[in-house]
Design a protein around this motif. Structure first.
Motif, PDB file in Angstrom:
ATOM      1  N   SER A  99     114.495 111.232  78.848  1.00 10.76           N
ATOM      2  CA  SER A  99     115.025 112.301  79.685  1.00 10.76           C
ATOM      3  C   SER A  99     113.963 112.974  80.552  1.00 10.76           C
ATOM      4  CB  SER A  99     115.715 113.355  78.819  1.00 10.76           C
ATOM      5  OG  SER A  99     114.822 113.862  77.851  1.00 10.76           O
ATOM      6  N   MET A 100     112.682 112.754  80.266  1.00 12.77           N
ATOM      7  CA  MET A 100     111.624 113.340  81.086  1.00 12.77           C
ATOM      8  C   MET A 100     111.562 112.709  82.470  1.00 12.77           C
ATOM      9  SD  MET A 100     110.052 115.897  79.665  1.00 12.77           S
ATOM     10  CE  MET A 100     108.421 115.995  80.381  1.00 12.77           C
ATOM     11  N   ASP A 196     111.830 118.686  76.714  1.00 13.00           N
ATOM     12  CA  ASP A 196     113.074 118.936  77.452  1.00 13.00           C
ATOM     13  C   ASP A 196     114.301 118.668  76.577  1.00 13.00           C
ATOM     14  OD1 ASP A 196     113.019 116.183  77.244  1.00 13.00           O
ATOM     15  OD2 ASP A 196     113.698 115.838  79.292  1.00 13.00           O
ATOM     16  N   GLY A 197     114.082 118.542  75.257  1.00 15.18           N
ATOM     17  CA  GLY A 197     115.209 118.203  74.369  1.00 15.18           C
ATOM     18  C   GLY A 197     115.194 119.016  73.102  1.00 15.18           C
ATOM     19  N   GLU A 198     115.906 118.516  72.113  1.00 16.01           N
ATOM     20  CA  GLU A 198     115.948 119.168  70.805  1.00 16.01           C
ATOM     21  C   GLU A 198     115.618 118.144  69.732  1.00 16.01           C
ATOM     22  OE1 GLU A 198     119.894 120.523  69.851  1.00 16.01           O
ATOM     23  OE2 GLU A 198     120.715 119.356  71.495  1.00 16.01           O
ATOM     24  N   ASN A 199     115.106 118.620  68.634  1.00 18.56           N
ATOM     25  CA  ASN A 199     114.670 117.730  67.566  1.00 18.56           C
ATOM     26  C   ASN A 199     115.857 116.942  67.008  1.00 18.56           C
ATOM     27  OD1 ASN A 199     112.227 117.181  65.694  1.00 18.56           O
ATOM     28  ND2 ASN A 199     113.939 117.459  64.284  1.00 18.56           N
ATOM     29  N   GLY A 224     110.247 124.990  77.242  1.00 20.38           N
ATOM     30  CA  GLY A 224     111.451 124.191  77.437  1.00 20.38           C
ATOM     31  C   GLY A 224     111.578 123.870  78.912  1.00 20.38           C
ATOM     32  N   ILE A 225     111.612 122.601  79.257  1.00 19.83           N
ATOM     33  CA  ILE A 225     111.558 122.178  80.649  1.00 19.83           C
ATOM     34  C   ILE A 225     112.877 121.549  81.082  1.00 19.83           C
ATOM     35  CG2 ILE A 225     110.528 119.964  80.013  1.00 19.83           C
ATOM     36  CD1 ILE A 225     108.982 120.002  82.621  1.00 19.83           C
ATOM     37  N   GLY A 226     113.300 121.795  82.311  1.00 19.28           N
ATOM     38  CA  GLY A 226     114.499 121.172  82.867  1.00 19.28           C
ATOM     39  C   GLY A 226     115.754 122.005  82.691  1.00 19.28           C
ATOM     40  N   SER A 253     121.559 116.650  78.802  1.00 17.03           N
ATOM     41  CA  SER A 253     120.230 117.175  78.502  1.00 17.03           C
ATOM     42  C   SER A 253     120.343 118.636  78.072  1.00 17.03           C
ATOM     43  CB  SER A 253     119.322 117.078  79.738  1.00 17.03           C
ATOM     44  OG  SER A 253     118.065 117.660  79.491  1.00 17.03           O
ATOM     45  N   SER A 254     119.698 118.976  76.961  1.00 20.50           N
ATOM     46  CA  SER A 254     119.712 120.366  76.502  1.00 20.50           C
ATOM     47  C   SER A 254     118.452 120.653  75.702  1.00 20.50           C
ATOM     48  CB  SER A 254     120.945 120.664  75.654  1.00 20.50           C
ATOM     49  OG  SER A 254     120.921 119.879  74.472  1.00 20.50           O
ATOM     50  N   VAL A 255     118.024 121.901  75.763  1.00 18.49           N
ATOM     51  CA  VAL A 255     116.822 122.345  75.058  1.00 18.49           C
ATOM     52  C   VAL A 255     117.237 123.296  73.944  1.00 18.49           C
ATOM     53  CG1 VAL A 255     114.659 123.631  75.280  1.00 18.49           C
ATOM     54  CG2 VAL A 255     115.383 122.096  77.131  1.00 18.49           C
ATOM     55  N   ASN A 256     116.620 123.114  72.788  1.00 16.90           N
ATOM     56  CA  ASN A 256     116.905 123.997  71.658  1.00 16.90           C
ATOM     57  C   ASN A 256     116.041 125.262  71.800  1.00 16.90           C
ATOM     58  OD1 ASN A 256     117.301 125.264  69.187  1.00 16.90           O
ATOM     59  ND2 ASN A 256     117.335 123.349  68.023  1.00 16.90           N
TER      60      ASN A 256
END
Length: 333
Positions: A99-100, A196-199, A224-226, A253-256
């Motif tokens: 996703s980067m 840019d994501g979650e674990n 957290g990017i994006g 795409s989602s960031v925790n």
């Protein structure tokens, strides 16, 4: 060389004025002898003694100049600077999952992050910095180093999904960084984790890695990017003519944010959200201001007097002038 008493140079002005007055006075008081004709005398050649008659006077003038230079107290300075630096050890941990490559930042998340981190590295001068990448797994590309050029060269070659497992193992990447910093003797140890994501995978969960960081008093800055939501992931393929073709695949795409904020706040760091290139640059500028090396500079200067040689030259020239005036160039009535 420095001059301790530069005001003494004003005596040179006094000397020049005195010489001008002396010249004008001597010109008026010049002795004369009446003679019927100078035609025959003018035709006679001047001897060496006559040509050097003014030499003692000139030597006395230079002697006076050297005395003035000695009064100005020339000094040789030896300056030593002692620079005490309390450097910071920084591990940068970069997410390299697929996703980067999303292009919601210019030119994409990965390149934007690389360029901004490179600029951050160039602004440091006394800190050891290392580089770790992670996706489904993690490895250290560059251990803590002061060789920033090696670090920048390695960073330049980082690409999304760089020979690692798929997924986003934030805990593994963070634990790797803690392991690199735990034996550091620096007074300040910092992790900058960018994702840019979650674990969603990994053998070490983020909470365990957080406990490790807290135990070693390592501060974590998380980024957290994006943008969150549906995005287009670039996919590259080669067509039948051997040309490289780019297509797009839908991806979520989602960031925790909650996790990243917890990692930061519980270690004394800070969480940042960066959805544009400018915002990411501001994040690293802020971190650069917060994490400054403590530099103490002590300057010691030792001065050595150097007037003695000027006095010796003055004495030497004055004695030469007296010797010539009363011996070789002595005037007779």
């Amino acid at each position: 060389m420095t001059w301790h008493s530069p005001l003494a140079f004003f005596l040179l002005v006094v000397l020049v004025v005195a010489l001008i007055i002396d010249f004008l006075y001597l010109k008026k008081k010049k002795p004369a002898l009446q003679y019927s004709s100078l035609q025959g005398i003018r035709s006679l050649p001047r001897g060496l003694r006559a040509r050097l008659a003014g030499l003692p006077h000139i030597l006395k003038i230079f002697s006076a100049i050297f005395i003035i230079l000695a009064l100005a107290r020339p000094q040789l300075s030896d300056t030593k600077v002692k620079r005490n630096v309390d450097g910071i050890d920084i591990m940068t941990v970069i997410d390299v999952s697929d996703s980067m490559a999303i292009e919601d930042m210019k030119p994409n998340r990965m390149e934007s992050a690389k360029n901004t981190i490179a600029e951050f590295i160039r602004k440091r001068d006394s800190d050891r910095i290392g580089l770790i990448i992670f996706s489904g797994d993690s490895y250290t590309r560059v251990p803590l180093t002061l060789d920033y050029q090696v670090l920048l060269d390695s960073l330049k070659k980082v690409e999304p999904q760089t020979a690692l497992k798929k997924g986003t193992a934030i805990g593994v990447g963070l634990a790797n960084a803690v392991a690199r910093l735990k034996d550091s003797t620096a007074k300040s140890r910092v992790v900058i984790l960018l994702t840019d994501g979650e674990n969603n995978t990994g053998t070490i969960d983020p909470e365990t890695a957080l406990d490790m960081a807290k135990g070693y008093k390592i501060r974590i800055y998380t980024i957290g990017i994006g943008l969150d939501g549906e995005a287009q992931l670039p996919i590259y393929a080669v067509d039948m003519f051997g040309r490289r073709v780019k297509t797009y695949q839908p991806i979520h795409s989602s960031v925790n944010d909650a996790l990243l904020e917890k990692l930061a706040t519980e270690t004394g760091g800070k969480y940042y959200r960066a959805s544009t290139t400018n915002a990411l640059q501001n994040v690293f500028s802020d971190i650069n201001r917060l994490e400054k090396s403590k530099i103490q500079i002590n300057k010691f200067t030792r001065y050595t007097e150097n007037y003695q040689k000027y006095l010796l030259w003055a004495l030497y020239l004055f004695l030469c002038a007296l010797f010539l005036k009363y011996s070789l160039l002595r005037r007779r009535p």
